[in-house]
Design a protein around this motif. Sequence first.
Motif, PDB file in Angstrom:
ATOM      1  N   SER A  62      13.079 -38.971  72.543  1.00 52.44           N
ATOM      2  CA  SER A  62      13.728 -38.502  73.764  1.00 52.44           C
ATOM      3  C   SER A  62      13.675 -36.973  73.854  1.00 52.44           C
ATOM      4  O   SER A  62      13.620 -36.270  72.846  1.00 52.44           O
ATOM      5  CB  SER A  62      15.188 -38.977  73.798  1.00 52.44           C
ATOM      6  OG  SER A  62      15.873 -38.416  74.897  1.00 52.44           O
ATOM      7  N   PHE A 106      17.353 -37.481  82.361  1.00 56.42           N
ATOM      8  CA  PHE A 106      17.088 -37.939  81.001  1.00 56.42           C
ATOM      9  C   PHE A 106      17.722 -39.309  80.752  1.00 56.42           C
ATOM     10  O   PHE A 106      17.138 -40.163  80.083  1.00 56.42           O
ATOM     11  CB  PHE A 106      17.621 -36.930  79.988  1.00 56.42           C
ATOM     12  CG  PHE A 106      16.834 -35.645  79.943  1.00 56.42           C
ATOM     13  CD1 PHE A 106      15.454 -35.651  80.075  1.00 56.42           C
ATOM     14  CD2 PHE A 106      17.471 -34.431  79.785  1.00 56.42           C
ATOM     15  CE1 PHE A 106      14.726 -34.474  80.036  1.00 56.42           C
ATOM     16  CE2 PHE A 106      16.760 -33.252  79.742  1.00 56.42           C
ATOM     17  CZ  PHE A 106      15.380 -33.266  79.872  1.00 56.42           C
ATOM     18  N   VAL A 120      26.558 -39.265  79.649  1.00 58.54           N
ATOM     19  CA  VAL A 120      25.794 -38.792  78.503  1.00 58.54           C
ATOM     20  C   VAL A 120      26.237 -39.499  77.231  1.00 58.54           C
ATOM     21  O   VAL A 120      25.451 -39.685  76.293  1.00 58.54           O
ATOM     22  CB  VAL A 120      25.955 -37.259  78.370  1.00 58.54           C
ATOM     23  CG1 VAL A 120      27.405 -36.868  78.152  1.00 58.54           C
ATOM     24  CG2 VAL A 120      25.099 -36.719  77.250  1.00 58.54           C
ATOM     25  N   ASP A 151      19.449 -32.642  85.285  1.00 54.36           N
ATOM     26  CA  ASP A 151      18.481 -32.951  84.228  1.00 54.36           C
ATOM     27  C   ASP A 151      19.025 -33.996  83.262  1.00 54.36           C
ATOM     28  O   ASP A 151      18.284 -34.867  82.801  1.00 54.36           O
ATOM     29  CB  ASP A 151      18.114 -31.674  83.472  1.00 54.36           C
ATOM     30  CG  ASP A 151      17.050 -30.865  84.194  1.00 54.36           C
ATOM     31  OD1 ASP A 151      16.857 -31.109  85.400  1.00 54.36           O
ATOM     32  OD2 ASP A 151      16.406 -30.009  83.570  1.00 54.36           O
ATOM     33  N   ILE A 152      20.321 -33.915  82.959  1.00 57.46           N
ATOM     34  CA  ILE A 152      20.918 -34.926  82.082  1.00 57.46           C
ATOM     35  C   ILE A 152      20.821 -36.302  82.719  1.00 57.46           C
ATOM     36  O   ILE A 152      20.479 -37.296  82.054  1.00 57.46           O
ATOM     37  CB  ILE A 152      22.381 -34.571  81.751  1.00 57.46           C
ATOM     38  CG1 ILE A 152      22.436 -33.378  80.795  1.00 57.46           C
ATOM     39  CG2 ILE A 152      23.104 -35.766  81.132  1.00 57.46           C
ATOM     40  CD1 ILE A 152      23.835 -32.914  80.474  1.00 57.46           C
ATOM     41  N   THR A 164      20.605 -37.715  72.221  1.00 56.38           N
ATOM     42  CA  THR A 164      20.021 -39.053  72.074  1.00 56.38           C
ATOM     43  C   THR A 164      19.178 -39.138  70.813  1.00 56.38           C
ATOM     44  O   THR A 164      19.206 -40.139  70.086  1.00 56.38           O
ATOM     45  CB  THR A 164      19.167 -39.400  73.302  1.00 56.38           C
ATOM     46  OG1 THR A 164      20.007 -39.427  74.462  1.00 56.38           O
ATOM     47  CG2 THR A 164      18.494 -40.756  73.149  1.00 56.38           C
ATOM     48  N   PHE A 179      16.208 -35.456  75.196  1.00 54.25           N
ATOM     49  CA  PHE A 179      17.628 -35.118  75.179  1.00 54.25           C
ATOM     50  C   PHE A 179      18.105 -35.157  73.730  1.00 54.25           C
ATOM     51  O   PHE A 179      18.158 -36.221  73.111  1.00 54.25           O
ATOM     52  CB  PHE A 179      18.391 -36.115  76.053  1.00 54.25           C
ATOM     53  CG  PHE A 179      19.807 -35.708  76.353  1.00 54.25           C
ATOM     54  CD1 PHE A 179      20.116 -34.416  76.728  1.00 54.25           C
ATOM     55  CD2 PHE A 179      20.828 -36.635  76.271  1.00 54.25           C
ATOM     56  CE1 PHE A 179      21.420 -34.053  77.013  1.00 54.25           C
ATOM     57  CE2 PHE A 179      22.126 -36.285  76.554  1.00 54.25           C
ATOM     58  CZ  PHE A 179      22.425 -34.986  76.933  1.00 54.25           C
ATOM     59  N   TYR A 181      21.354 -28.919  73.731  1.00 57.84           N
ATOM     60  CA  TYR A 181      21.234 -30.322  74.124  1.00 57.84           C
ATOM     61  C   TYR A 181      19.798 -30.684  74.513  1.00 57.84           C
ATOM     62  O   TYR A 181      19.489 -31.864  74.685  1.00 57.84           O
ATOM     63  CB  TYR A 181      22.139 -30.615  75.325  1.00 57.84           C
ATOM     64  CG  TYR A 181      23.590 -30.857  74.964  1.00 57.84           C
ATOM     65  CD1 TYR A 181      23.976 -31.104  73.653  1.00 57.84           C
ATOM     66  CD2 TYR A 181      24.587 -30.833  75.936  1.00 57.84           C
ATOM     67  CE1 TYR A 181      25.308 -31.321  73.335  1.00 57.84           C
ATOM     68  CE2 TYR A 181      25.912 -31.066  75.617  1.00 57.84           C
ATOM     69  CZ  TYR A 181      26.262 -31.303  74.319  1.00 57.84           C
ATOM     70  OH  TYR A 181      27.575 -31.533  73.993  1.00 57.84           O
ATOM     71  N   PHE A 182      18.946 -29.683  74.666  1.00 58.89           N
ATOM     72  CA  PHE A 182      17.619 -29.947  75.205  1.00 58.89           C
ATOM     73  C   PHE A 182      16.538 -29.432  74.252  1.00 58.89           C
ATOM     74  O   PHE A 182      16.726 -28.453  73.537  1.00 58.89           O
ATOM     75  CB  PHE A 182      17.460 -29.273  76.572  1.00 58.89           C
ATOM     76  CG  PHE A 182      18.557 -29.626  77.539  1.00 58.89           C
ATOM     77  CD1 PHE A 182      18.517 -30.814  78.239  1.00 58.89           C
ATOM     78  CD2 PHE A 182      19.647 -28.790  77.720  1.00 58.89           C
ATOM     79  CE1 PHE A 182      19.531 -31.159  79.105  1.00 58.89           C
ATOM     80  CE2 PHE A 182      20.670 -29.120  78.579  1.00 58.89           C
ATOM     81  CZ  PHE A 182      20.610 -30.315  79.276  1.00 58.89           C
TER      82      PHE A 182
END
Length: 846
Positions: free
Chosen positions: A804, A269, A326, A265-266, A809, A806, A485-486
């Motif tokens: 975003s 993103f 990342v 997923d990262i 970000t 993420f 993080y999400f």
Amino acid sequence: MSAKLDLRALWGRVADRAWELYDRAVLRSPRASLGVLGAVCLLSCWGLKDFRADASGDSLVLEHDDDVQFSRAISGRYDNSDFVVVAYQPPEGIFAKPALDRLRKVRDEIGKVPGVSSVITVLDVPLLRNPPGPLKDLKDNMKTLESPKAELRYAIEEFRSSPIYQHQLVSADQKATAMQVNFRVEAADRELVARRALLREKDYRKTIAAAERAELGGLEDRYRHYKDKVAVQRHRQLAEIRGIIGRYGAEARFFLGGIPMIIDDIMGFIRSDIAIFGTAIMLFIAVTLFVIYGHIRWVLLPLGACVLSVVLTMAGMGLFHWDVTVVSANFVTLQLILSMELAIYIISRYREVLWAKPQGSNHDLVLEGVREAFIPAFYMKLTTIVGFESLIFCDILPVVQFGWIMTLGVVVSMVLIYWLVPAVMVLFPRPGAKEASEWGAPLTFYFARFTVNHTPVIYLATAVVAVGTAVGIYRLQVENSFVDYFRKDTDIYRGMKFIDESLGGTTPIEIILQLGSPKAAAGEKKPAAADADKDFAEFSEFGEDSGDAAKYWYTAERISTVEKVHDYLEGLPETGKVLSLATLKKMAVQLNGGAPLDDMSLALLYQSVADQFRGLLITPYVSIENGEARITARIKDSSPALRRSEFIKRVRGELVAKVGLKPEQFRVSGLLLLYNNLLQSLYTSQIKSIGFSLLVLFAMLLVLFRSITISLVALLPQALASLTVLGVMGLGGISLDVMTITIVAVAMGIAVNNTIQYLYRFEQEIRRDGDYNRAMHYCHLTIGNPIFYTCLTITVGFGILALSKFVPTVLFGLLIGVAMVIAFVSSQTLLPALVLWTRPFGPGKK
């Protein structure tokens, strides 16, 4: 004095000669120059084939951490494989026949996905009390839910009360269950990873041989291809798994979690942010340029140069094997903005010269504009490089690589913008002088008047910001969880949160116990048959003639030590599910009517587990040949009260003080420890990078302005603007992590550009008549405009990242925007106020 004048004269002649060569090569032959540039760009693009994104575990640990080396050894010893967890929550209850039938279908479909080695569900694990029986019958009594003679009522009770399965495969309320999907890892790939890690560590320790260094070079290429292969495989496998559970989504709830999913997923993103936000920022820049300059030529030219600089930087990253991680996911945004900044200064200076000399030829106007903009731009980009290079003090490889990536990007921008933009400008028809008006002048002129009329207010506001920054930095923490993080509306957040709260936690921690080798165990006094539990008398295959020394390793003393550690971890509020050899022992005690087990009973217990179940109950928790026992626990990572560093210190201390272990008898390992080590290193890295940046920036300002006073005046406002970011983070409860650690370096490298541009122009203006007040107003009306334009572009450009999914970000974009706003305001208020007060360019006029 004459020597100094001679040196200046010599430098002036060298500079004149250099600009003469530049004029001849770029401006007087623009078409040929652009042809050469095109050929260079085409050749450089060969590196694009090696441009890659990487979100693997390499980006989540310290590069040369002893705990990382130990963890890799343990991982290889216990044959850890990649896996994801699928949480299943049917509306009927997990043991209803429709729910079990659906689970069976999902398991079988997932099991057919290429690369999946096994799927473990409640249908597949051994049932030890179906029906409840004596311990001597354990081996023959083991069943699964799919066994013909298995009884569901006994299975439900076992899943409810079993120390093996409760909070592991089944939630406490028995409304959800977990499926563990294991991915196949080839032995050759394991050997590649282990050998590369060994040689990299030897290279770091300066103990590597020449032949090994050559071998390491080949392994690095193979490792990159291996990561690419795994990334493609995992993405395809996860897509198929998502598709399978999606088809049953109308019948039950499914959640997906695990490290491979986080990585996939990262990476998704990262790719999405590069494409979507890169495009969005380019559109914003185009609109901004048109609003500022009002002509399409001043939109297409700088925008095209910016896009080309991004492409060339990507090619360079491929050539140097610097992967996008990342940490460096926002390099496209940074590259676009850093290139645009240079183009804006060149175009604005050209238009300023056009306004002053409306009758000059276009060639002469371009040359003069470029030449006058070069010196501050050169130092401006050097200071930006210093900001990025301060990241080399971090021992986190992706952070270090991010510093080198942006250093390459700055160099590419400087060369490309000063080559492409002026060459094309010469080919343009000469614009009219009326185009030279600046729409930002009213704002900058307002700041000039405010500085003169409200200087005490500026100093008071600066003091308040400084105090707030100090308080915020004092409160700053290095604490973060993967789930944070999400965004909360993403599938990965919901999945990780559900598994964390309902199925025993997510982030693993391990305790490795040293309990003696099998040879020592075999030499110990063997238990007398009379002392053994009478229920084991019928197990003739485990008699004295067995010859298996390993069976004597399972003594009551060793298992008691394991159980003490197990029970201690299980009693901590931060932990979820704990598993070890003691888990099976607890279950056996239940089967034994609550009676304790002696040495013979324990040996027979661990030897009697059927081969197909040993991989679940025994082998993940013991390495007899190494004399080790392994206790694994999962931490409730989403708990807001979790303090990783304090937790690990407490565990280490209490295993000695409360459990009674000796310090050399155990070692903490696992992802929680490795990630915490990374977080804790950020404090030291941040201090080193800030100190390095300030010292080198001061030295460079000293070279440029040849004055300690000017250098201090230049550094103070921008250092305050950059450090304010840390203050805002501390006051806002935003933790320092691998993403936010780069913000100060980025902010300091960019923010000081305003100061250099302003003071360089101020020095030129003050030489005219020594009037500080007039010079200040003139600087605001001239160089103040491109400073405003660049800060506006940077702030809004990074602000777009707030969209975003993420979270790092989002924070990166917003915090850089805050730093740029403060840097712009301070460059237009605090900086000129300090200049008017200190008069660093001489006494001037009263």
